[in-house]
Design an enzyme around this catalytic site. Structure first.
Site, PDB file in Angstrom:
ATOM      1  N   SER A  62       0.841  -1.154   0.000  1.00 14.13           N
ATOM      2  CA  SER A  62       0.000   0.000   0.000  1.00 14.13           C
ATOM      3  C   SER A  62       0.857   1.177   0.000  1.00 14.13           C
ATOM      4  O   SER A  62       0.920   1.839   0.005  1.00 14.13           O
ATOM      5  CB  SER A  62      -0.864   0.050   1.188  1.00 14.13           C
ATOM      6  OG  SER A  62      -1.613  -1.074   1.389  1.00 14.13           O
ATOM      7  N   THR A 308      -9.291  -0.350  -3.794  1.00 10.22           N
ATOM      8  CA  THR A 308      -8.545   0.725  -3.146  1.00 10.22           C
ATOM      9  C   THR A 308      -7.048   0.693  -3.437  1.00 10.22           C
ATOM     10  O   THR A 308      -6.321   1.605  -3.041  1.00 10.22           O
ATOM     11  CB  THR A 308      -8.761   0.661  -1.630  1.00 10.22           C
ATOM     12  OG1 THR A 308      -8.596  -0.700  -1.193  1.00 10.22           O
ATOM     13  CG2 THR A 308     -10.158   1.127  -1.265  1.00 10.22           C
ATOM     14  N   GLU A 309      -6.611  -0.355  -4.123  1.00  8.43           N
ATOM     15  CA  GLU A 309      -5.199  -0.435  -4.491  1.00  8.43           C
ATOM     16  C   GLU A 309      -5.021  -1.480  -5.581  1.00  8.43           C
ATOM     17  O   GLU A 309      -5.398  -2.641  -5.418  1.00  8.43           O
ATOM     18  CB  GLU A 309      -4.361  -0.818  -3.265  1.00  8.43           C
ATOM     19  CG  GLU A 309      -2.861  -0.834  -3.509  1.00  8.43           C
ATOM     20  CD  GLU A 309      -2.096  -1.268  -2.271  1.00  8.43           C
ATOM     21  OE1 GLU A 309      -2.072  -0.502  -1.293  1.00  8.43           O
ATOM     22  OE2 GLU A 309      -1.556  -2.393  -2.279  1.00  8.43           O
ATOM     23  N   THR A 310      -4.471  -1.058  -6.710  1.00  9.76           N
ATOM     24  CA  THR A 310      -4.151  -1.983  -7.790  1.00  9.76           C
ATOM     25  C   THR A 310      -3.180  -1.283  -8.724  1.00  9.76           C
ATOM     26  O   THR A 310      -2.972  -0.072  -8.637  1.00  9.76           O
ATOM     27  CB  THR A 310      -5.406  -2.434  -8.554  1.00  9.76           C
ATOM     28  OG1 THR A 310      -5.073  -3.555  -9.381  1.00  9.76           O
ATOM     29  CG2 THR A 310      -5.984  -1.315  -9.413  1.00  9.76           C
TER      30      THR A 310
END
Length: 373
Positions: A62, A308-310
């Site tokens: 992250s 939310t994260e990629t």
């Protein structure tokens, strides 16, 4: 893709530092050991990757990056040395810098191919040595990437980043997703957010409690949900009316749907790269299939799923069919943004800049997810 020709990249066990300005002109040279972060520095940092035992995707890291501000500043360029030993230094805990009140006019740049104002991007205000960026540097970073994105994700409240991020977000008219990473003092961290907002909750859209804690075995779903409930009560009492939830991997959320059941939105990190069977051009379809699989186990099969994260690393070791390279990163980001063209606010790209403050991590890719290379 915007190419940034000056960034710090620890590619070997370096002993020589050449300091340059933002134009690449040498300013001075130092010869000494550079950073090889001990486990105590990075293992608990936001974004550390722990892969699940299943063959399904697990997220990479992250958090954030260490870009080069637009102003003339000395930036270390690491020159590898043939030493066989690894020097180690202990990095002091970061301390916040004073908040600047003025922000330069936005610089209109494109952060990545296919990006538009609706997509999100993650950002963390750490220098390469893990120290905190001052307000002026955060302003410069936002000037470099904010025009391409509508939502900026922050992972924590340390480094005075809620205040510096909020100041920059207001100047560039962006929304923030603010995270609380550590559950040990949720009330104190919520208060930090409340103090930074100072009664003005504009520009703060989402506040999340925990990031991949269930996936990493740090907390149980019940523990996380209890902290989410207490944080929401504290925020509502302070006048906040936006979304409150938690973020975990899509794999962990499928196994523990309570992390999303009952919430308006479900927040998950999902990385096609870690699937090992997915090529960059199929990153978008992989995410859409993963979302369908998650919806099938949730109480509300129409719930809004927010990735939310990629993203895709541009350097590191290959993971089966997934190969890191600049061209593949472009292909993956293009596929992802195309897949979310009708709802760009439902995907956040990792990350605005390379996370050179992190350890190399699994497959040596942790530092190289930056789309402003």
């Amino acid at each position: 893709t915007v190419i940034d020709t000056v960034y710090a990249e620890a590619t070997a066990q370096p002993e020589v530092i050449v300091w340059v300005n933002q134009f690449g002109d040498p300013l001075s040279t130092m010869t000494e050991g550079l950073l090889e972060y001990p486990a105590s520095v990075w293992s608990t940092a936001p974004g550390s990757t722990i892969l699940p035992s299943t063959p399904e995707p697990a997220p990479a890291a992250s958090t954030s990056a260490a870009p080069v501000p637009a102003v003339v500043e000395d930036v270390p360029v690491v020159v590898p040395a043939p030493a066989s030993t690894t020097p180690v230094v202990v990095v002091a805990a970061p301390s916040p810098d004073p908040v600047a009140t003025s922000v330069a006019a936005p610089v209109q740049t494109s952060a990545s191919s296919g990006a538009s104002s609706g997509y999100g991007v993650s950002y963390s205000p750490y220098n390469a040595d893990t120290t905190c960026k001052p307000q002026t540097a955060v302003n410069d970073d936002f000037a470099a990437f904010a025009s391409g994105y509508g939502l900026i994700r922050l992972y924590g409240t340390d480094c005075n980043q809620v205040q510096t991020g909020l100041t920059a977000a207001r100047a560039y008219q962006k929304s923030l997703m603010i995270g609380i990473f550590d559950l040990s003092d949720v009330s104190g961290e919520v208060q930090t957010i409340i103090d930074a907002a100072a009664g003005n909750w504009a520009n703060i859209d989402v506040i999340t409690i925990g990031n991949e804690l269930v996936n990493n075995g740090v907390a149980s779903p019940a523990d996380v949900l209890a902290k989410v409930a207490s944080a929401k009560a504290q925020l509502v009492a302070a006048g906040y009316t936006g979304e409150v939830g938690t973020v975990d991997t899509l794999v962990a959320t499928k196994a523990n749907p309570s992390l999303c059941n009952g919430f308006a939105k479900c927040y998950v990190n999902c990385h096609p790269f870690f699937d090992g069977n997915t090529v960059a051009a199929d990153a978008g379809s992989f995410l859409q299939t993963s979302i369908s699989q998650l919806l099938a186990v949730l109480e509300d099969s129409t719930q809004d799923i927010i990735i939310t994260e990629t993203g895709w690393p541009w350097k590191g070791e290959r993971n089966g069919a997934a190969v890191p390279s600049p061209a593949n990163q472009d292909a993956a980001i293009s596929a992802i943004t195309t897949a979310f063209a009708s709802n760009p606010g439902n995907v956040i790209i990792l990350s605005a800049f390379n996370d050179v403050w992190k350890a190399p991590g699994n497959l040596g890719v942790e530092q190289f997810w930056g789309i402003n290379q």
